[in-house]
Motif scaffolding. Structure first.
Motif, PDB file in Angstrom:
ATOM      1  N   GLU A 203       0.715  -1.230   0.000  1.00  0.00           N
ATOM      2  CA  GLU A 203       0.018  -0.017   0.026  1.00  0.00           C
ATOM      3  C   GLU A 203       1.017   1.290   0.155  1.00  0.00           C
ATOM      4  O   GLU A 203       0.641   2.329  -0.780  1.00  0.00           O
ATOM      5  N   ASN A 207       0.605   2.376  -3.752  1.00  0.00           N
ATOM      6  CA  ASN A 207      -0.305   3.486  -3.650  1.00  0.00           C
ATOM      7  C   ASN A 207       0.171   4.835  -3.016  1.00  0.00           C
ATOM      8  O   ASN A 207      -0.617   5.773  -2.902  1.00  0.00           O
ATOM      9  N   LEU A 209       0.482   5.460   0.237  1.00  0.00           N
ATOM     10  CA  LEU A 209      -0.355   5.660   1.399  1.00  0.00           C
ATOM     11  C   LEU A 209       0.531   5.848   2.802  1.00  0.00           C
ATOM     12  O   LEU A 209       1.722   5.059   2.865  1.00  0.00           O
ATOM     13  N   GLU A 213      -3.167   6.954   6.452  1.00  0.00           N
ATOM     14  CA  GLU A 213      -4.360   6.606   5.249  1.00  0.00           C
ATOM     15  C   GLU A 213      -4.359   5.027   5.142  1.00  0.00           C
ATOM     16  O   GLU A 213      -5.545   4.634   4.984  1.00  0.00           O
ATOM     17  N   GLU A 216      -6.946   4.137   8.182  1.00  0.00           N
ATOM     18  CA  GLU A 216      -8.230   4.600   7.969  1.00  0.00           C
ATOM     19  C   GLU A 216      -8.926   3.376   6.657  1.00  0.00           C
ATOM     20  O   GLU A 216      -9.832   2.926   6.847  1.00  0.00           O
ATOM     21  N   LYS A 217      -8.016   2.898   5.716  1.00  0.00           N
ATOM     22  CA  LYS A 217      -8.443   2.066   4.877  1.00  0.00           C
ATOM     23  C   LYS A 217      -8.676   0.811   5.462  1.00  0.00           C
ATOM     24  O   LYS A 217      -9.554   0.069   4.887  1.00  0.00           O
ATOM     25  N   TYR A 218      -7.880   0.325   6.492  1.00  0.00           N
ATOM     26  CA  TYR A 218      -8.025  -1.141   7.022  1.00  0.00           C
ATOM     27  C   TYR A 218      -8.592  -1.356   8.307  1.00  0.00           C
ATOM     28  O   TYR A 218      -8.313  -1.864   9.182  1.00  0.00           O
TER      29      TYR A 218
END
Length: 255
Positions: A203, A207, A209, A213, A216-218
Motif C-alpha cells: 500500500e 499507492n 499511502l 491513510e 483508515e483504509k484497514y
C-alpha cells in the motif's frame, strides 16, 4: 507538491491535445503520403486524419481519467503513424517520450526490461518499414534512433550516479536483499512477511499511502500500523518508512 505535479501533467496533456487537434485538422487538407507502406493497405489521406482524431479522443480520455496507459497509447500510435508517413524524427521522439514516461511512472511492474525490449524491437521494425521513403532516410532514422537510445541511457546512468548521494548509507549498503540486482523482481513472502505486513508495505510502495491513510483504509489504529512497519524495518534493516521505500523502489516488488 502533489498539486503542482498534477497541474504540470494537465498542462502537458492540454498542449498535447491542441497539437493533436491541429495535426488532425491539417491532415484533412493534405494528400496523405503516397510513398508510405500504409498506402498498400489503405489510402493515407484517410488513415492519417482518422488516426489523429482517434488520438485526440484518447487525449480527452486522459484529461478525464489521468490514466497514463492512455497517454502511452497515444505516444505509441503517433510514433508508428509518423514514422511510416515521412515524419521519422517526430515518430522517434514520440517513442522515446513513451519509454521515459513508462520508466518514470513504473508502468511496467512485471518484467519491465523484457517489455521495453519488445517495444524497442517493434519500433526498429517500424523504422525499417520506412524504407519506402528511401534507403538513405531509413538508415538515417535507424542511426538517429540508436543515438537517442544511447543518449537517454547515458543521462539515466549519470543521474543515477549523482542522485545516489541522496540515498541514506544504510540503504546503499543494505544486506537484507542479497543476490538480487536492482531492477529484478523480489517477493515479500520470501522475507517471512505475514499477509498484513505484505499488504501494508505494498500500500505504501504502490499507492503511496502513509500510516494514517493505511489505518483508515484497514480500520486499525495508527499505532498498530506503525508497530507492523517497525517489524518490517527490522527484517529489511532500515530505520523508517522512507528508507524502506527507497530500498524497495529499486526492485519490482510483488506479494
Amino acid at each position: 507538491m502533489d498539486r503542482n505535479r498534477i497541474s504540470s501533467e494537465r498542462v502537458v496533456a492540454v498542449v498535447g491535445l491542441v497539437f493533436l487537434l491541429v495535426a488532425a485538422i491539417v491532415s484533412l487538407l493534405l494528400d496523405g503520403d503516397p510513398k508510405s507502406i500504409i498506402e498498400k493497405i489503405a489510402p493515407t489521406n484517410i488513415v492519417i486524419p482518422v488516426v489523429h482524431f482517434i488520438c485526440v479522443g484518447l487525449a480527452i480520455v486522459f484529461l478525464i481519467t489521468k490514466n497514463f496507459y492512455v497517454m502511452i497509447s497515444i505516444f505509441m500510435i503517433e510514433s508508428e503513424l509518423t514514422i511510416l508517413t515521412n515524419y521519422e524524427e517526430l515518430g522517434i521522439f514520440f517513442f522515446y517520450a513513451a519509454l521515459i514516461l513508462i520508466l518514470c511512472k513504473d508502468l511496467f511492474v512485471h518484467k519491465p526490461r523484457t517489455r521495453v525490449f519488445r517495444l524497442f524491437i517493434i519500433h526498429l521494425i517500424t523504422v525499417v518499414l520506412s524504407y519506402t521513403h528511401g534507403i538513405t532516410y531509413m538508415l538515417i532514422s535507424i542511426s538517429y534512433s540508436l543515438f537517442c537510445f544511447a543518449f537517454y541511457l547515458w543521462i539515466y546512468f549519470s543521474l543515477k550516479a549523482k542522485l545516489s548521494c541522496l540515498i541514506p548509507q544504510n540503504v546503499r549498503e543494505n544486506n537484507a536483499i542479497i543476490g538480487k540486482p536492482a531492477g529484478s523482481t523480489i517477493s515479500l513472502s520470501d522475507y517471512n512477511l505475514n499477509e498484513r505486513q505484505r499488504t501494508f508495505v505494498l500500500e505504501n510502495l504502490q499507492n503511496k499511502l502513509c500510516y494514517k491513510e493505511i489505518s483508515e483504509k484497514y480500520f486499525v489504529s495508527v499505532s498498530t500500523v506503525k508497530k507492523i512497519f517497525a517489524e518490517v524495518f527490522k527484517i529489511f534493516e532500515v530505520s523508517n518508512i522512507e528508507e524502506l521505500r527507497l530500498l524497495l523502489l529499486q526492485y519490482q516488488v510483488k506479494e
